[in-house]
Design a protein around this motif. Structure first.
Motif, mmCIF file in Angstrom:
data_model
loop_
_atom_site.group_PDB
_atom_site.id
_atom_site.type_symbol
_atom_site.label_atom_id
_atom_site.label_comp_id
_atom_site.label_asym_id
_atom_site.label_seq_id
_atom_site.Cartn_x
_atom_site.Cartn_y
_atom_site.Cartn_z
ATOM 1 N N GLY A 235 0.777 -1.226 0.000
ATOM 2 C CA GLY A 235 0.000 0.000 0.000
ATOM 3 C C GLY A 235 0.809 1.275 0.000
ATOM 4 O O GLY A 235 0.248 2.363 0.083
ATOM 5 N N GLN A 236 2.122 1.165 -0.115
ATOM 6 C CA GLN A 236 2.981 2.344 -0.010
ATOM 7 C C GLN A 236 2.608 3.434 -1.013
ATOM 8 O O GLN A 236 2.664 4.616 -0.709
ATOM 9 C CB GLN A 236 4.433 1.938 -0.197
ATOM 10 N N HIS A 237 2.209 3.043 -2.205
ATOM 11 C CA HIS A 237 1.916 4.026 -3.253
ATOM 12 C C HIS A 237 0.441 4.029 -3.665
ATOM 13 O O HIS A 237 0.088 4.559 -4.715
ATOM 14 C CB HIS A 237 2.788 3.747 -4.477
ATOM 15 N N THR A 238 -0.415 3.447 -2.826
ATOM 16 C CA THR A 238 -1.829 3.315 -3.167
ATOM 17 C C THR A 238 -2.455 4.636 -3.566
ATOM 18 O O THR A 238 -3.053 4.762 -4.634
ATOM 19 C CB THR A 238 -2.620 2.700 -1.993
ATOM 20 N N ARG A 239 -2.315 5.625 -2.723
ATOM 21 C CA ARG A 239 -2.979 6.907 -2.998
ATOM 22 C C ARG A 239 -2.454 7.560 -4.270
ATOM 23 O O ARG A 239 -3.225 8.051 -5.087
ATOM 24 C CB ARG A 239 -2.839 7.849 -1.809
ATOM 25 N N ALA A 240 -1.150 7.555 -4.440
ATOM 26 C CA ALA A 240 -0.569 8.194 -5.631
ATOM 27 C C ALA A 240 -1.036 7.505 -6.911
ATOM 28 O O ALA A 240 -1.407 8.172 -7.885
ATOM 29 C CB ALA A 240 0.951 8.183 -5.546
ATOM 30 N N VAL A 241 -1.046 6.185 -6.902
ATOM 31 C CA VAL A 241 -1.454 5.440 -8.105
ATOM 32 C C VAL A 241 -2.929 5.685 -8.405
ATOM 33 O O VAL A 241 -3.309 5.937 -9.556
ATOM 34 C CB VAL A 241 -1.174 3.927 -7.930
ATOM 35 N N LEU A 242 -3.771 5.647 -7.386
ATOM 36 C CA LEU A 242 -5.204 5.856 -7.624
ATOM 37 C C LEU A 242 -5.510 7.294 -8.027
ATOM 38 O O LEU A 242 -6.406 7.526 -8.840
ATOM 39 C CB LEU A 242 -6.007 5.436 -6.391
ATOM 40 N N GLU B 42 -3.510 9.116 -9.822
ATOM 41 C CA GLU B 42 -3.119 9.163 -11.241
ATOM 42 C C GLU B 42 -4.220 8.616 -12.138
ATOM 43 O O GLU B 42 -4.327 9.004 -13.298
ATOM 44 C CB GLU B 42 -1.839 8.361 -11.476
ATOM 45 N N GLN B 43 -5.025 7.709 -11.598
ATOM 46 C CA GLN B 43 -6.123 7.133 -12.366
ATOM 47 C C GLN B 43 -7.391 7.979 -12.287
ATOM 48 O O GLN B 43 -8.426 7.612 -12.841
ATOM 49 C CB GLN B 43 -6.416 5.701 -11.877
ATOM 50 N N GLY B 44 -7.314 9.113 -11.598
ATOM 51 C CA GLY B 44 -8.423 10.057 -11.555
ATOM 52 C C GLY B 44 -9.373 9.885 -10.386
ATOM 53 O O GLY B 44 -10.423 10.526 -10.352
ATOM 54 N N LEU B 45 -9.069 9.035 -9.411
ATOM 55 C CA LEU B 45 -9.954 8.858 -8.268
ATOM 56 C C LEU B 45 -9.775 9.997 -7.279
ATOM 57 O O LEU B 45 -8.666 10.475 -7.056
ATOM 58 C CB LEU B 45 -9.684 7.528 -7.567
ATOM 59 N N SER B 46 -10.875 10.396 -6.684
ATOM 60 C CA SER B 46 -10.834 11.466 -5.680
ATOM 61 C C SER B 46 -10.354 10.894 -4.349
ATOM 62 O O SER B 46 -10.406 9.687 -4.113
ATOM 63 C CB SER B 46 -12.230 12.064 -5.492
ATOM 64 N N ASP B 47 -9.913 11.792 -3.450
ATOM 65 C CA ASP B 47 -9.486 11.354 -2.130
ATOM 66 C C ASP B 47 -10.638 10.682 -1.380
ATOM 67 O O ASP B 47 -10.425 9.707 -0.662
ATOM 68 C CB ASP B 47 -8.931 12.520 -1.317
ATOM 69 N N ALA B 48 -11.858 11.202 -1.544
ATOM 70 C CA ALA B 48 -13.011 10.597 -0.872
ATOM 71 C C ALA B 48 -13.230 9.163 -1.361
ATOM 72 O O ALA B 48 -13.497 8.257 -0.560
ATOM 73 C CB ALA B 48 -14.259 11.439 -1.116
ATOM 74 N N ARG B 49 -13.107 8.942 -2.662
ATOM 75 C CA ARG B 49 -13.288 7.589 -3.221
ATOM 76 C C ARG B 49 -12.168 6.665 -2.737
ATOM 77 O O ARG B 49 -12.418 5.512 -2.394
ATOM 78 C CB ARG B 49 -13.310 7.648 -4.756
#
Length: 76
Positions: free
Chosen positions: A40-47, A49-56
């Motif tokens: 999960g180290q890069h989970t937020r950054a990768v998601l 990049e795919q256009g997902l919002s922080d809430a999602r």
């Protein structure tokens, strides 16, 4: 006895052995400096990049669909 392998911390999977660099220089020795990242180290950054919002992303983490490192701060 030839020091062909180096053991590194593999995080949650335990120690990992990998080959040392095949070249060795007297003045500039080669070192193994990288290892696999934490789950999960890069989970937020990768998601992101795919256009997902922080809430999602928060919802996906809360639902256990994607991982984030234990005790991770939530950079935004």
């Amino acid at each position: 006895h030839m020091d062909l392998l180096v053991e590194r911390d593999g995080g949650f999977i335990g120690p990992v052995r990998q080959p040392r660099p095949m070249w060795q220089f007297g003045e500039t020795p080669a070192h193994v400096t990288s290892s696999m990242g934490a789950t999960g180290q890069h989970t937020r950054a990768v998601l992101r990049e795919q256009g997902l919002s922080d809430a999602r992303i928060d919802t996906l983490i809360a639902d256990g669909i994607v991982a984030e490192p234990d005790g991770a701060a939530h950079p935004r």
